[in-house]
Design an enzyme around this catalytic site. Structure first.
Site, mmCIF file in Angstrom:
data_model
loop_
_atom_site.group_PDB
_atom_site.id
_atom_site.type_symbol
_atom_site.label_atom_id
_atom_site.label_comp_id
_atom_site.label_asym_id
_atom_site.label_seq_id
_atom_site.Cartn_x
_atom_site.Cartn_y
_atom_site.Cartn_z
ATOM 1 N N THR A 169 12.145 7.350 -136.778
ATOM 2 C CA THR A 169 12.245 6.369 -135.693
ATOM 3 C C THR A 169 13.710 6.303 -135.262
ATOM 4 O OG1 THR A 169 12.718 4.574 -137.205
ATOM 5 C CG2 THR A 169 10.403 4.967 -136.692
ATOM 6 N N GLU A 186 5.306 5.975 -135.023
ATOM 7 C CA GLU A 186 4.423 5.699 -136.164
ATOM 8 C C GLU A 186 2.949 5.980 -135.864
ATOM 9 O OE1 GLU A 186 6.933 3.855 -135.175
ATOM 10 O OE2 GLU A 186 7.945 2.831 -136.831
ATOM 11 N N LYS A 229 13.877 -16.772 -126.885
ATOM 12 C CA LYS A 229 13.312 -18.007 -127.439
ATOM 13 C C LYS A 229 14.051 -19.206 -126.871
ATOM 14 C CE LYS A 229 11.919 -15.549 -131.499
ATOM 15 N NZ LYS A 229 12.879 -14.470 -131.724
ATOM 16 N N TRP A 272 8.505 -19.074 -126.067
ATOM 17 C CA TRP A 272 8.852 -17.670 -125.834
ATOM 18 C C TRP A 272 8.815 -17.334 -124.355
ATOM 19 C CZ3 TRP A 272 5.929 -14.239 -129.967
ATOM 20 C CH2 TRP A 272 6.502 -14.487 -131.223
HETATM 21 P P1 ADP Z 1 11.880 3.508 -131.205
HETATM 22 O O1 ADP Z 1 12.128 3.031 -129.772
HETATM 23 O O2 ADP Z 1 12.010 2.452 -132.228
HETATM 24 O O3 ADP Z 1 12.400 4.831 -131.550
HETATM 25 P P2 ADP Z 1 9.433 4.658 -130.399
HETATM 26 O O4 ADP Z 1 10.110 5.620 -129.532
HETATM 27 O O5 ADP Z 1 8.401 5.103 -131.314
HETATM 28 O O6 ADP Z 1 10.373 3.826 -131.263
HETATM 29 O O7 ADP Z 1 8.927 3.526 -129.452
HETATM 30 C C1 ADP Z 1 7.933 2.628 -129.796
HETATM 31 C C2 ADP Z 1 8.102 1.349 -129.064
HETATM 32 O O8 ADP Z 1 8.284 1.549 -127.681
HETATM 33 C C3 ADP Z 1 6.904 0.446 -129.161
HETATM 34 O O9 ADP Z 1 6.896 -0.266 -130.367
HETATM 35 C C4 ADP Z 1 7.088 -0.452 -127.951
HETATM 36 O O10 ADP Z 1 7.977 -1.510 -128.215
HETATM 37 C C5 ADP Z 1 7.731 0.455 -126.963
HETATM 38 N N1 ADP Z 1 6.749 0.964 -126.011
HETATM 39 C C6 ADP Z 1 6.095 2.126 -126.035
HETATM 40 N N2 ADP Z 1 5.299 2.263 -124.968
HETATM 41 C C7 ADP Z 1 5.443 1.141 -124.235
HETATM 42 C C8 ADP Z 1 4.889 0.663 -123.007
HETATM 43 N N3 ADP Z 1 4.049 1.391 -122.291
HETATM 44 N N4 ADP Z 1 5.268 -0.550 -122.579
HETATM 45 C C9 ADP Z 1 6.139 -1.305 -123.270
HETATM 46 N N5 ADP Z 1 6.698 -0.904 -124.420
HETATM 47 C C10 ADP Z 1 6.363 0.298 -124.904
#
Ligand code: ADP
Length: 541
Positions: free
Chosen positions: A183, A328, A437, A442
């Site tokens: 991640t 994940e 918040k 929220w």
């Molecule tokens: P990170 O940004 O932690 O590397 P990822 O690339 O796996 O992780 O991104 C996952 C996160 O991206 C999700 O938990 C969510 O918050 C956000 N995300 C993914 N797709 C969408 C979407 N279509 N709209 C809003 N948020 C999204």
């Protein structure tokens, strides 16, 4: 019990062999620093066999992790297939992470070898002393000679040339690890997610369903998502399974490069994060490109503004399939396509629905949990944390003691805050750490951003919570104007514009105009940096 179906393993080797048998003449196109490279699935197969022999010669054995540090290209695709199909583990490293994080994940995964694009050598060379486990670097270059401070280093093309052309791929167990991706570590060190062959095969099958991304052999697919993060959303495996033509951008990700590739290669499906499509839209409004071949665009990674979904549909007749996913989840979890009986709802409702992140794809189960640990109703208003389970959902991070915090009775806690409507469409309200918040209530930064980005003078907007003496936190909107509106956009006109679109107490207490919004390693708004930048912001009286 006798007479049951065969116990046939779900492994990526099947995709590879199938592409060779059935689609040997279909094309794979890559934009490289020395021009357009074209070859076929037949050529791909031949080189993957050679590459499998190279891996063996480099001492790679079952279960070993092998790193790639590369842009999207045919070579990266060769690695995507050869490494898992010899029984090793493909470790795609996000080239945009900080050097310290890159070194951390090399060492945490204990990568034995690393395949690196020549253009990316300057990112690895400064940390070479920290890469403890790597025994061999293999440089992928488009030129006859290259120089590198990495050692020992060999030339990808040379190794392939010298390797035997034949390779018998072993029978693998479907539960064996095929890949690992970390991640991006927005909080703390990156965490490793290990993908099994079975998970990736099932994810691929479901991704291709008509109600998911609907990929088929006839498609020409341009993943504008990097192969170095979250499996390029699984697109390259889906294409390989079906023999669909693939178009790789290499390092060329500017809107003009993408528009040109769509036009020249007659791309039918292009997928990427909203940032890419915001840029492309601006370009298409100014200059003429023929993008009429596009039939759909899956978009995800962060929230796609409703205004842009509408604009693409109305101006270019391109339906955007809004999707939610995570590293994940291999990564696809939900896709937003209106159910048949929702097609004819009033237009405003229709686009609102399309802007939601969608319903879970088959085999992904979802639930929302409130702070008291109770499941929220699917009523479209109650807010909770999204939890998921399914065959391509992580069951624990790779060698990581932090794993237990991310799970609750067999469900993975996504850290995303959602509402779920009665039809099962989720809407991401925020990430738990991004929600504002205010006085115990929220405020959804995503909803506010969406509303602000609908303003014709606004190119991009990110909303963050900043400390406030009375309300503990209040929303601050960071706004980037369009090229034409630079210098003319005002705080008051944005507030005025919002006043009949969001609740009064949601209105941002202040608006700052920025040149650009900082991005994370995968192109999302970097709110951590913004929060830091504006931590002492003085609210107007
Ligand atoms: P990170 O940004 O932690 O590397 P990822 O690339 O796996 O992780 O991104 C996952 C996160 O991206 C999700 O938990 C969510 O918050 C956000 N995300 C993914 N797709 C969408 C979407 N279509 N709209 C809003 N948020 C999204």
């Amino acid at each position: 019990m006798q007479g049951l179906m065969m116990d046939y393993p779900l492994t990526l080797t099947h995709f590879l062999e199938r592409a060779q048998r059935l689609y040997a003449q279909k094309e794979i196109v890559s934009k490289t620093p020395v021009g357009i490279h074209r070859y076929t699935y037949g050529d791909l197969y031949a080189r993957v066999c050679r590459l499998a022999n190279v891996l063996h010669k480099l001492g790679i054995r079952k279960g070993d992790r092998v790193a790639t540090f590369a842009w999207n290209s045919y070579r990266h695709l060769e690695l995507y297939l050869a490494i898992p199909c010899v029984g090793a583990v493909l470790h795609t490293i996000n080239i945009r992470l900080f050097p310290q994080q890159i070194a951390y994940i090399f060492n945490h995964a204990e990568d034995k070898a690393c395949f690196v694009d020549e253009s990316l050598l300057p990112l690895l060379e400064p940390i070479k002393g920290q890469l403890k486990s790597v025994k061999n670097f293999v440089v992928m270059s488009d030129k006859p000679a290259f120089h590198t401070g990495l050692s020992p280093a060999s030339d990808y093309e040379m190794l392939l040339q010298q390797a035997p052309a034949h390779y018998d791929f072993p029978q693998l167990d479907e539960q064996q690890a095929a890949g690992i991706c970390y991640t991006s570590g927005t909080t703390g060190e990156p965490k490793g997610v290990l993908y099994s062959h079975r998970a990736l095969v099932l994810h691929t099958l479901v991704q291709c369903l008509a109600d998911s991304f609907g990929i088929c052999e006839r498609d020409v697919v341009l993943p504008a998502v990097p192969m170095f993060h979250a499996n390029a959303w699984g697109l390259t495996l889906s294409c390989t399974m079906l023999g669909a033509k693939q178009v790789f951008t290499g390092p060329f990700l500017q809107p003009r490069d993408i528009a040109q590739l769509i036009q020249d290669e007659r791309v039918t499906l292009a997928a990427g994060v909203p940032t890419i499509w915001i840029g492309l839209y601006q370009l298409l409004k100014k200059e003429k490109f023929d993008i009429s071949s596009l039939r759909t665009m899956p978009v995800g990674g962060s929230a796609m503004p409703q205004s842009l979904i509408e604009a693409y549909q109305k101006d270019f007749n391109i339906p955007i399939a809004h999707s939610w996913g995570m590293t994940e989840l291999s990564p696809v979890g939900t896709v937003s396509k209106p159910k048949s009986y929702l097609e004819n709802i009033p237009e405003a409702e229709y686009f609102k629905l399309r802007a939601k992140q969608g319903i879970p794809v088959p085999f992904v189960e979802i639930r929302g949990m409130d702070e008291g640990g109770n499941e929220i109703p699917w009523d479209g208003v109650t807010i909770g944390e999204l939890q998921v389970r399914g065959p391509w959902v992580v069951s624990g991070y790779y060698n990581d003691p932090r794993s237990p915090d991310s799970f609750q009775d067999g469900w993975f806690r996504t850290g995303d805050v959602v509402v779920i409507d009665k039809e099962g469409y989720i809407q991401i309200v925020d990430r738990t750490k991004d929600v504002v918040k205010s006085g115990g209530e929220w405020i959804s930064s995503v909803d506010l951003e969406n509303a602000i980005m609908a303003h014709p003078k606004v190119l991009e907007a990110a909303v963050i919570g900043v400390a406030h003496p009375k309300w503990s936190e209040r929303p601050l909107a960071c706004v980037v104007p369009t090229e034409d509106a630079k210098g003319s956009i005002t705080r008051d006109e944005i507030i005025e514009f919002l006043s009949d679109k969001v609740a009064k107490w949601w209105l941002p207490d202040d608006i700052v105009i920025l040149e650009a919004i900082p991005r994370t390693s995968v192109g999302k708004f970097d709110k951590k940096t913004l929060r830091h930048q504006f931590r002492d912001h003085q609210w107007p009286e």
